[in-house]
Write a protein that holds these residues in place. Sequence first.
Motif, short mmCIF file in Angstrom:
data_model
loop_
_atom_site.label_atom_id
_atom_site.label_comp_id
_atom_site.label_asym_id
_atom_site.label_seq_id
_atom_site.Cartn_x
_atom_site.Cartn_y
_atom_site.Cartn_z
N UNK A 81 31.96 -39.07 -53.47
CA UNK A 81 30.70 -39.80 -53.59
C UNK A 81 29.50 -38.95 -53.18
N UNK A 82 29.70 -38.00 -52.27
CA UNK A 82 28.59 -37.16 -51.83
C UNK A 82 28.10 -36.24 -52.95
N UNK A 83 28.91 -36.06 -53.99
CA UNK A 83 28.54 -35.20 -55.11
C UNK A 83 27.98 -35.99 -56.29
N UNK A 84 27.87 -37.29 -56.13
CA UNK A 84 27.50 -38.18 -57.24
C UNK A 84 26.03 -38.55 -57.19
N UNK A 181 17.61 -53.13 -48.23
CA UNK A 181 17.55 -54.43 -48.89
C UNK A 181 18.20 -54.37 -50.26
N UNK A 182 17.88 -53.32 -51.02
CA UNK A 182 18.40 -53.22 -52.38
C UNK A 182 19.93 -53.11 -52.39
N UNK A 183 20.52 -52.42 -51.43
CA UNK A 183 21.97 -52.20 -51.44
C UNK A 183 22.74 -53.51 -51.27
N UNK A 184 22.09 -54.57 -50.79
CA UNK A 184 22.75 -55.86 -50.65
C UNK A 184 23.10 -56.47 -52.00
N UNK A 185 22.53 -55.92 -53.08
CA UNK A 185 22.88 -56.40 -54.42
C UNK A 185 24.16 -55.75 -54.93
N UNK A 186 24.75 -54.81 -54.17
CA UNK A 186 26.08 -54.35 -54.55
C UNK A 186 26.33 -52.86 -54.54
N UNK A 187 25.30 -52.01 -54.44
CA UNK A 187 25.54 -50.57 -54.41
C UNK A 187 25.63 -50.12 -52.97
N UNK A 188 26.87 -49.96 -52.48
CA UNK A 188 27.09 -49.69 -51.07
C UNK A 188 27.24 -48.20 -50.77
N UNK A 189 26.91 -47.34 -51.70
CA UNK A 189 27.00 -45.91 -51.46
C UNK A 189 26.24 -45.56 -50.18
N UNK A 196 23.80 -39.27 -41.77
CA UNK A 196 24.80 -38.21 -41.73
C UNK A 196 25.39 -37.98 -43.12
N UNK A 197 25.66 -39.05 -43.84
CA UNK A 197 26.19 -38.91 -45.19
C UNK A 197 25.15 -38.28 -46.11
N UNK A 201 25.21 -34.72 -48.33
CA UNK A 201 24.89 -34.65 -49.75
C UNK A 201 23.69 -33.74 -50.03
N UNK A 202 23.08 -33.19 -48.95
CA UNK A 202 21.99 -32.24 -49.14
C UNK A 202 20.60 -32.81 -49.02
N UNK A 203 20.46 -34.00 -48.43
CA UNK A 203 19.15 -34.64 -48.31
C UNK A 203 18.75 -34.78 -46.84
N UNK A 204 17.44 -34.70 -46.59
CA UNK A 204 16.94 -34.81 -45.22
C UNK A 204 17.21 -36.18 -44.61
N UNK A 205 17.23 -37.19 -45.46
CA UNK A 205 17.44 -38.55 -45.01
C UNK A 205 17.92 -39.39 -46.20
N UNK A 206 18.36 -40.61 -45.98
CA UNK A 206 18.83 -41.43 -47.09
C UNK A 206 17.77 -41.60 -48.17
N UNK A 207 18.20 -41.67 -49.41
CA UNK A 207 17.29 -41.80 -50.54
C UNK A 207 17.39 -43.19 -51.15
N UNK A 208 16.36 -43.55 -51.88
CA UNK A 208 16.35 -44.84 -52.56
C UNK A 208 17.26 -44.78 -53.78
#
Length: 298
Positions: A81-84, A181-189, A196-197, A201-208
């Motif tokens: 998933x970190x490569x997706x 908020x958006x992830x509550x609709x089903x995308x739990x990545x 940390x995840x 994946x190469x990002x400074x912080x979680x992305x939208x």
Amino acid sequence: MPIDVAKALAAPPRSTELAWDHKDVLLYHLGIGAGRPATGADELRYTLESRLHVLPTFATVAGGGLAAAGGLTAPGIEVDLAAVLHGGQRLEPHRPLPVRGRAVQTSRVAAVYDKGKAAVIVLRGEVADDDGPLWSSDTQIFVRGEGGFGGDRGPSQRSTPPSGAPDKTVDVPTREDQALLYRLSGDWNPLHADPEFAARAGFDRPILHGLCSYGIALKSVTDTLLGGDVGRIRAYSTRFAGVVFPGETLRVRMWTGADDTEGTGTAIRVAVTAVERDDAPVLADTVVEVNPPGPPTP
């Protein structure tokens, strides 16, 4: 190789039952930023059940967003998933989506393209209920590090950028908790919530979520150019060109007047950028195909 192309393409279509109600629709609309201002008449059609219509991009999360998830669990596909990343999306609503519904989704891996350093998995979905077809979709899943297997590169998704100044421009601020908020609709990545995840994946912080930006852009077009008439939307496609960090402002530029692919409606060209990063690209090669307005209601 984690992706067995022959096995993925030969797998029979899989069927999944989808169900949703007004609460799922309301949550999705809030997840893409609806409700600002909270009592605005135009916003209430997204946030109040007695006036509710359904933005077509709700199709991407109906039933918990099983379309994209299904592509990553198809036979022959085993990826990290970190490569997706989401590479692109096309949606064709066949009629306005109901506020409450039960439907069956049939999905299959339609193609696996070799982009050299990455692979692109194309998942095709068809959804129908008792009244007939509801929507069709193509989901392109970009998997870093899985290319180079000698396969077809696939068609180019890039088109000539619109020329001239846009006909309309809308700036849409996102919230710092937009992805939560958006992830509550089903995308739990966890890429969208776990620092940390995201770092792995190469990002400074979680992305939208890319599909959150996708929904924000269509809502902007619908409200700005279509008078809020979701029934006019015939198709909507995009290429995800860059990331968004929650809290950034999206600038949605719109160009009107082009013919659509069928020659029976209008195509609205759209470009979305991140304002705070010098208009870094977010959505590119984006087209909303619309039907002419219907007769006025008596």
